[in-house]
Write a protein that holds these residues in place. Structure first.
Motif, PDB file in Angstrom:
ATOM      1  N   ASP A 121       0.821  -1.201   0.000  1.00 16.53           N
ATOM      2  CA  ASP A 121       0.000   0.000   0.000  1.00 16.53           C
ATOM      3  C   ASP A 121       0.856   1.252   0.000  1.00 16.53           C
ATOM      4  O   ASP A 121       0.437   2.308  -0.433  1.00 16.53           O
ATOM      5  N   ASP A 122       2.093   1.148   0.517  1.00 16.19           N
ATOM      6  CA  ASP A 122       2.931   2.338   0.624  1.00 16.19           C
ATOM      7  C   ASP A 122       3.365   2.855  -0.736  1.00 16.19           C
ATOM      8  O   ASP A 122       3.625   4.034  -0.902  1.00 16.19           O
ATOM      9  N   GLU A 123       3.469   1.951  -1.707  1.00 14.97           N
ATOM     10  CA  GLU A 123       3.882   2.405  -3.035  1.00 14.97           C
ATOM     11  C   GLU A 123       2.696   2.999  -3.751  1.00 14.97           C
ATOM     12  O   GLU A 123       1.558   2.606  -3.519  1.00 14.97           O
ATOM     13  N   ASP A 124       2.974   3.917  -4.640  1.00 14.05           N
ATOM     14  CA  ASP A 124       1.928   4.425  -5.523  1.00 14.05           C
ATOM     15  C   ASP A 124       1.531   3.325  -6.501  1.00 14.05           C
ATOM     16  O   ASP A 124       2.338   2.470  -6.819  1.00 14.05           O
ATOM     17  N   PRO A 125       0.283   3.346  -6.965  1.00  9.88           N
ATOM     18  CA  PRO A 125      -0.100   2.364  -7.983  1.00  9.88           C
ATOM     19  C   PRO A 125       0.824   2.461  -9.194  1.00  9.88           C
ATOM     20  O   PRO A 125       1.234   3.555  -9.547  1.00  9.88           O
ATOM     21  N   PRO A 126       1.159   1.327  -9.797  1.00  5.67           N
ATOM     22  CA  PRO A 126       2.186   1.327 -10.853  1.00  5.67           C
ATOM     23  C   PRO A 126       1.856   2.286 -11.983  1.00  5.67           C
ATOM     24  O   PRO A 126       0.788   2.226 -12.575  1.00  5.67           O
ATOM     25  N   GLY A 127       2.798   3.174 -12.262  1.00  2.79           N
ATOM     26  CA  GLY A 127       2.605   4.102 -13.373  1.00  2.79           C
ATOM     27  C   GLY A 127       1.898   5.380 -12.982  1.00  2.79           C
ATOM     28  O   GLY A 127       1.795   6.314 -13.776  1.00  2.79           O
ATOM     29  N   TYR A 128       1.379   5.453 -11.762  1.00  2.00           N
ATOM     30  CA  TYR A 128       0.593   6.618 -11.370  1.00  2.00           C
ATOM     31  C   TYR A 128       1.345   7.445 -10.338  1.00  2.00           C
ATOM     32  O   TYR A 128       2.050   6.910  -9.488  1.00  2.00           O
ATOM     33  N   VAL A 129       1.161   8.760 -10.397  1.00  2.00           N
ATOM     34  CA  VAL A 129       1.704   9.637  -9.363  1.00  2.00           C
ATOM     35  C   VAL A 129       0.566  10.428  -8.744  1.00  2.00           C
ATOM     36  O   VAL A 129      -0.459  10.667  -9.393  1.00  2.00           O
ATOM     37  N   GLU A 130       0.782  10.839  -7.511  1.00  2.00           N
ATOM     38  CA  GLU A 130      -0.262  11.608  -6.844  1.00  2.00           C
ATOM     39  C   GLU A 130      -0.303  13.004  -7.429  1.00  2.00           C
ATOM     40  O   GLU A 130       0.715  13.651  -7.608  1.00  2.00           O
ATOM     41  N   GLY A 131      -1.492  13.453  -7.756  1.00  2.00           N
ATOM     42  CA  GLY A 131      -1.626  14.782  -8.347  1.00  2.00           C
ATOM     43  C   GLY A 131      -2.468  15.682  -7.472  1.00  2.00           C
ATOM     44  O   GLY A 131      -3.068  15.236  -6.503  1.00  2.00           O
ATOM     45  N   PRO A 132      -2.516  16.969  -7.811  1.00  2.00           N
ATOM     46  CA  PRO A 132      -3.314  17.902  -7.012  1.00  2.00           C
ATOM     47  C   PRO A 132      -4.803  17.593  -7.145  1.00  2.00           C
ATOM     48  O   PRO A 132      -5.291  17.315  -8.238  1.00  2.00           O
ATOM     49  N   VAL A 133      -5.503  17.666  -6.015  1.00  2.00           N
ATOM     50  CA  VAL A 133      -6.892  17.219  -5.964  1.00  2.00           C
ATOM     51  C   VAL A 133      -7.771  17.945  -6.967  1.00  2.00           C
ATOM     52  O   VAL A 133      -8.566  17.335  -7.670  1.00  2.00           O
ATOM     53  N   GLU A 134      -7.622  19.273  -7.048  1.00  2.00           N
ATOM     54  CA  GLU A 134      -8.519  20.058  -7.911  1.00  2.00           C
ATOM     55  C   GLU A 134      -8.390  19.604  -9.357  1.00  2.00           C
ATOM     56  O   GLU A 134      -9.386  19.394 -10.047  1.00  2.00           O
ATOM     57  N   GLU A 135      -7.139  19.439  -9.790  1.00  2.00           N
ATOM     58  CA  GLU A 135      -6.915  19.077 -11.185  1.00  2.00           C
ATOM     59  C   GLU A 135      -7.490  17.696 -11.493  1.00  2.00           C
ATOM     60  O   GLU A 135      -8.237  17.512 -12.453  1.00  2.00           O
ATOM     61  N   VAL A 136      -7.161  16.747 -10.627  1.00  2.00           N
ATOM     62  CA  VAL A 136      -7.619  15.378 -10.870  1.00  2.00           C
ATOM     63  C   VAL A 136      -9.136  15.317 -10.867  1.00  2.00           C
ATOM     64  O   VAL A 136      -9.760  14.668 -11.697  1.00  2.00           O
ATOM     65  N   PHE A 137      -9.743  16.005  -9.905  1.00  2.00           N
ATOM     66  CA  PHE A 137     -11.187  15.981  -9.787  1.00  2.00           C
ATOM     67  C   PHE A 137     -11.867  16.543 -11.030  1.00  2.00           C
ATOM     68  O   PHE A 137     -12.843  15.985 -11.534  1.00  2.00           O
ATOM     69  N   GLU A 138     -11.326  17.664 -11.538  1.00  2.00           N
ATOM     70  CA  GLU A 138     -11.904  18.286 -12.726  1.00  2.00           C
ATOM     71  C   GLU A 138     -11.846  17.358 -13.924  1.00  2.00           C
ATOM     72  O   GLU A 138     -12.834  17.154 -14.628  1.00  2.00           O
ATOM     73  N   ILE A 139     -10.671  16.775 -14.138  1.00  2.00           N
ATOM     74  CA  ILE A 139     -10.497  15.880 -15.282  1.00  2.00           C
ATOM     75  C   ILE A 139     -11.429  14.677 -15.159  1.00  2.00           C
ATOM     76  O   ILE A 139     -12.077  14.261 -16.115  1.00  2.00           O
TER      77      ILE A 139
END
Lengths: 174, 83
Positions: A121-139
Motif C-alpha cells: 500500500d505504501d507504493e503508488d499504484p504502478p505508473g501513477y503519481v499523486e496529483g493535485p486534488v482540484e486538477e484530478v477531480f476536474e479531469i
C-alpha cells in the motif's frame, strides 16, 4: 429403529445397515465457512478497497456489515485515477485521495471488496503519481460525464436492438 | 442451491471470474455463499493496465450479483456460464 443398530453417521448418507463401504465424499469443510457472514468476518477492521457499481473506489476500514453486504466504512478516502492528456507526449497518470469520513454503503451498490496488502500500500499504484486534488477531480468529472453520455447511447441502442429495456440499462457500470 | 453446491466443490481451485463491468480476476476460490458471493485469494487482474486500482490488493470479496461468468481450469471439468 432397532436399538442394536448403529445410527447412520452423517457422512454415510444412503448406507443402510452398513452393507456397503461408504464412498469418501468431498472434504468436510465447516458449514459456517459458506456464509456471507463468514466471508466478511475475515475482512472486518481491515483496510479495504471498495469498488462500487458506479465506478467509485473507496478506501476505508470495514467496521460492520450484514447479510446483504451493506457496509460501514470509517476513515474513508475516495480515490480517483485519471489519465490527463498532456499536449507534449504521453498522458500523465494521476491519482488523488479525497477524505470522506464515515460511509454506510447499501449492499446492492457493491461490486467488490479488496483487502489491501499493507506492504504494497505504501507504493503508488504502478505508473501513477499523486496529483493535485482540484486538477484530478476536474479531469475525472469531465471524463465521467463523457463516458456516461456514450454509455447511455450504447445502452439505448442495445435496448432498441433487443426490443426493450435491458437490466441495468442507463446505469453506469464502472 | 445447485450452483452453491457446485462452487463448494471448487474451493481451493484456481478460477477466473469475469464481472459485468468486464474486469477479469483470476484467483484461488476460498469461499462461496448462498448468494454466490465469492471470496478469492491471491488475485491477479487479467487486464491490469486498464484497472490499476487493484494493484495492492491480494484478496477480494465479490458480490454475486456482479458476476457475469466464471471459468474453472479445463482439467477440473470446465466452466459454468451464466448471464
Amino acid at each position: 429403529m432397532n436399538p442394536a443398530e448403529q445410527p447412520p453417521s452423517t457422512q454415510d448418507g444412503n448406507v443402510l445397515g452398513g452393507a456397503a463401504v461408504p464412498q469418501p465424499g468431498p472434504p468436510q469443510l465447516p458449514p459456517q465457512m459458506f456464509t456471507t457472514a463468514a466471508q466478511l468476518l475475515d475482512l472486518t477492521d481491515k483496510k479495504l478497497m471498495l469498488v462500487l457499481r458506479d465506478g467509485r473506489k473507496l478506501l476505508g476500514v470495514l467496521r460492520t456489515w450484514d447479510q446483504f453486504a451493506n457496509l460501514v466504512l470509517t476513515e474513508t478516502k475516495e480515490r480517483y485515477y485519471v489519465e490527463a492528456p498532456s499536449p507534449a507526449g504521453p498522458p500523465r497518470k494521476l491519482f488523488c485521495d479525497i477524505p470522506r469520513g464515515t460511509f454506510l454503503v447499501r449492499g446492492e451498490n457493491v461490486l467488490l471488496l479488496g483487502e489491501i496488502d499493507l506492504d504494497r500500500d505504501d507504493e503508488d499504484p504502478p505508473g501513477y503519481v499523486e496529483g493535485p486534488v482540484e486538477e484530478v477531480f476536474e479531469i475525472q468529472k469531465r471524463q465521467e460525464s463523457e463516458r456516461k453520455q456514450s454509455d447511455k447511447t450504447k445502452a439505448r441502442k442495445a435496448g432498441d436492438f433487443w426490443g426493450g429495456e435491458l437490466e441495468g440499462s442507463g446505469e453506469v457500470l464502472f | 442451491m445447485l450452483f452453491f453446491s457446485f462452487f463448494k466443490t471448487l474451493v481451493n481451485h484456481t478460477v477466473t471470474i469475469e464481472l459485468k463491468n468486464d474486469i477479469s480476476i483470476r484467483g484461488t476460490l476460498k469461499s462461496v455463499d448462498q448468494y454466490l458471493n465469492i471470496k478469492l485469494d491471491d488475485i491477479q487482474v487479467l487486464n491490469e493496465d486498464k484497472y490499476p486500482h487493484l494493484s495492492s490488493v491480494k484478496n477480494v470479496f465479490i458480490r454475486g450479483s456482479v458476476v457475469r461468468r466464471e471459468a474453472g481450469l479445463a482439467k477440473q471439468g470446465g466452466g459454468q456460464g451464466r448471464v
